[in-house]
Design a protein around this motif. Structure first.
Motif, PDB file in Angstrom:
ATOM      1  N   GLU A   1      -1.734  -8.694  -2.843  1.00  0.00           N
ATOM      2  CA  GLU A   1      -2.330 -10.029  -2.796  1.00  0.00           C
ATOM      3  C   GLU A   1      -3.198 -10.185  -1.545  1.00  0.00           C
ATOM      4  O   GLU A   1      -3.198 -11.219  -0.864  1.00  0.00           O
ATOM      5  CB  GLU A   1      -1.261 -11.118  -2.866  1.00  0.00           C
ATOM      6  CG  GLU A   1      -0.471 -11.087  -4.171  1.00  0.00           C
ATOM      7  CD  GLU A   1       0.507 -12.233  -4.297  1.00  0.00           C
ATOM      8  OE1 GLU A   1       0.860 -12.842  -3.255  1.00  0.00           O
ATOM      9  OE2 GLU A   1       0.928 -12.536  -5.413  1.00  0.00           O
ATOM     10  N   HIS A   2      -3.953  -9.126  -1.265  1.00  0.00           N
ATOM     11  CA  HIS A   2      -4.845  -9.145  -0.118  1.00  0.00           C
ATOM     12  C   HIS A   2      -5.928 -10.201  -0.349  1.00  0.00           C
ATOM     13  O   HIS A   2      -6.440 -10.332  -1.465  1.00  0.00           O
ATOM     14  CB  HIS A   2      -5.479  -7.761   0.051  1.00  0.00           C
ATOM     15  CG  HIS A   2      -6.202  -7.586   1.349  1.00  0.00           C
ATOM     16  ND1 HIS A   2      -7.500  -8.013   1.537  1.00  0.00           N
ATOM     17  CD2 HIS A   2      -5.804  -7.052   2.534  1.00  0.00           C
ATOM     18  CE1 HIS A   2      -7.873  -7.731   2.779  1.00  0.00           C
ATOM     19  NE2 HIS A   2      -6.877  -7.155   3.406  1.00  0.00           N
ATOM     20  N   PRO A   3      -6.303 -10.965   0.676  1.00  0.00           N
ATOM     21  CA  PRO A   3      -7.308 -12.024   0.477  1.00  0.00           C
ATOM     22  C   PRO A   3      -8.604 -11.535  -0.161  1.00  0.00           C
ATOM     23  O   PRO A   3      -9.227 -12.272  -0.930  1.00  0.00           O
ATOM     24  CB  PRO A   3      -7.547 -12.544   1.900  1.00  0.00           C
ATOM     25  CG  PRO A   3      -6.265 -12.279   2.624  1.00  0.00           C
ATOM     26  CD  PRO A   3      -5.746 -10.987   2.049  1.00  0.00           C
ATOM     27  N   SER A   4      -9.006 -10.309   0.140  1.00  0.00           N
ATOM     28  CA  SER A   4     -10.253  -9.800  -0.428  1.00  0.00           C
ATOM     29  C   SER A   4     -10.177  -9.633  -1.936  1.00  0.00           C
ATOM     30  O   SER A   4     -11.206  -9.579  -2.610  1.00  0.00           O
ATOM     31  CB  SER A   4     -10.605  -8.448   0.215  1.00  0.00           C
ATOM     32  OG  SER A   4      -9.611  -7.473  -0.072  1.00  0.00           O
ATOM     33  N   HIS A   5      -8.963  -9.576  -2.470  1.00  0.00           N
ATOM     34  CA  HIS A   5      -8.794  -9.367  -3.898  1.00  0.00           C
ATOM     35  C   HIS A   5      -8.209 -10.577  -4.618  1.00  0.00           C
ATOM     36  O   HIS A   5      -7.976 -10.527  -5.823  1.00  0.00           O
ATOM     37  CB  HIS A   5      -7.913  -8.134  -4.135  1.00  0.00           C
ATOM     38  CG  HIS A   5      -8.648  -6.850  -3.884  1.00  0.00           C
ATOM     39  ND1 HIS A   5      -9.166  -6.522  -2.655  1.00  0.00           N
ATOM     40  CD2 HIS A   5      -8.966  -5.820  -4.716  1.00  0.00           C
ATOM     41  CE1 HIS A   5      -9.767  -5.342  -2.735  1.00  0.00           C
ATOM     42  NE2 HIS A   5      -9.664  -4.910  -3.967  1.00  0.00           N
ATOM     43  N   THR A   6      -7.998 -11.662  -3.878  1.00  0.00           N
ATOM     44  CA  THR A   6      -7.500 -12.889  -4.505  1.00  0.00           C
ATOM     45  C   THR A   6      -8.472 -14.051  -4.348  1.00  0.00           C
ATOM     46  O   THR A   6      -8.402 -15.019  -5.120  1.00  0.00           O
ATOM     47  CB  THR A   6      -6.134 -13.301  -3.916  1.00  0.00           C
ATOM     48  OG1 THR A   6      -6.270 -13.528  -2.503  1.00  0.00           O
ATOM     49  CG2 THR A   6      -5.084 -12.220  -4.165  1.00  0.00           C
ATOM     50  N   GLN A   7      -9.369 -13.974  -3.389  1.00  0.00           N
ATOM     51  CA  GLN A   7     -10.298 -15.076  -3.137  1.00  0.00           C
ATOM     52  C   GLN A   7     -11.294 -15.218  -4.284  1.00  0.00           C
ATOM     53  O   GLN A   7     -11.948 -14.262  -4.692  1.00  0.00           O
ATOM     54  CB  GLN A   7     -11.056 -14.836  -1.828  1.00  0.00           C
ATOM     55  CG  GLN A   7     -12.139 -15.847  -1.537  1.00  0.00           C
ATOM     56  CD  GLN A   7     -11.609 -17.265  -1.403  1.00  0.00           C
ATOM     57  OE1 GLN A   7     -10.677 -17.513  -0.644  1.00  0.00           O
ATOM     58  NE2 GLN A   7     -12.178 -18.190  -2.154  1.00  0.00           N
TER      59      GLN A   7
END
Length: 250
Positions: free
Chosen positions: A83-89
Motif C-alpha cells: 500500500e505504498h503511496p505511489s501505488h495507491t494515490q
C-alpha cells in the motif's frame, strides 16, 4: 511466491525473475503470467483480490529484457501489496487539486499521467535494482532515449531546429529526465555516459520544460514517503509541467 505461467511460451525468464525477487521480497498473492499474441502489447501488471496478473507479449517474453521486465512488474506488485503511496494515490485526485481553474490540452493531461507513472516506476525500481543488476535496464533506457532523439530534420522548422524525434518533445524531455534520474539514483552512470548527451539533446528541444527540475524531483523522491507528502509531490510536478497553460475562462 506462487507463479503460474498461462499459455504457450517461455517460462524461464519468469522463474529466473522470481528467484531474484525472492532473495529479498515476497508476494502474498499468486502471480498469473498471461502471454499475449499481440507483439505491441505493453508489459503491465493488474491487481485483483485473489491474484496479480502480469500481461506480456510472447515477443517481449522471448526478448533479452524478459527477466528484467518481469522483475520490474513483480516490484510493482510488491509496492501494491505494501500500500505504498505511489501505488495507491489517485491520479484523478491529483489532477483535480493541481489543475483547478486551468484549461489544459488533452495531450498534456496524458503527459501528467505519464509523469505520475514515472514516479511509480521510481519506487518499483528501487526494489528492482536492489535485487538485480542494472546493466540491461541502463541499456534499455539509453536505447529508448536514443530512438526518441534520432529523427532530426535536415532544415529548421518555423519554430526553430527540432533536435528530438517526431514524438512530442516536451514529454520526451521529461522522459529523459526520468531516465537520467533513475540512473543517478542508483549510481548506474558516470559523468561521461552517453545518456547525458542524449538527455541534453532532448532538453534543448523543449526549452519550456524544467528538465533539471524534473531530474532532481525524480532522483530525490523520498525513499519512504507518507501519503500527504507524496500527494504534494505529484501536485507540484503536475503544476510544474503545465505551468504555462492559460487560466480557464469563466
Amino acid at each position: 511466491m506462487d507463479l503460474r505461467v498461462q499459455g504457450p511460451g517461455p517460462t524461464s525468464p519468469f522463474l529466473s525473475a522470481r528467484d531474484l525477487f525472492e532473495t529479498e521480497h515476497d508476494l502474498s498473492l499468486p502471480v498469473h503470467v498471461h502471454l499475449r499474441d499481440d507483439p505491441d502489447e505493453r508489459t503491465w501488471a493488474g491487481h485483483y483480490e485473489d491474484r496479480h496478473v502480469l500481461n506480456i507479449s510472447r515477443q517481449a517474453a522471448s526478448s533479452a529484457m524478459a527477466r528484467e521486465l518481469a522483475l520490474h512488474e513483480f516490484a510493482h506488485m510488491a509496492r501494491y501489496e505494501q500500500e505504498h503511496p505511489s501505488h495507491t494515490q489517485s491520479i484523478e485526485e491529483v489532477l483535480f487539486l493541481a489543475l483547478a481553474g486551468k484549461s489544459v490540452e488533452r495531450r498534456k493531461l496524458a503527459h501528467c499521467r505519464q509523469i505520475a507513472n514515472h514516479m511509480k516506476d521510481i519506487y518499483a525500481d528501487d526494489i528492482t535494482l536492489s535485487v538485480g543488476p542494472g546493466e540491461k535496464l541502463l541499456a534499455f533506457l539509453e536505447s529508448s532515449l536514443a530512438t526518441a532523439v534520432a529523427d532530426r530534420p535536415d532544415t529548421p522548422s518555423r519554430q526553430g531546429l527540432r533536435l528530438s524525434a517526431s514524438a512530442d518533445p516536451e514529454i520526451t524531455a521529461v522522459n529523459a529526465a526520468f531516465a537520467l534520474a533513475l540512473a543517478e539514483r542508483h549510481d548506474l552512470v558516470d559523468e561521461n555516459h552517453r545518456l547525458y548527451d542524449l538527455a541534453r539533446v532532448a532538453a534543448m528541444d523543449a526549452p519550456g520544460v524544467n528538465f533539471e527540475g524534473f531530474k532532481r524531483r525524480f532522483r530525490e523522491l523520498a525513499r519512504d514517503p507518507d501519503s500527504s507528502g507524496y500527494r504534494q509531490e505529484l501536485v507540484d510536478a503536475t503544476r510544474d509541467y503545465v505551468g504555462g497553460e492559460r487560466l480557464a475562462a469563466d
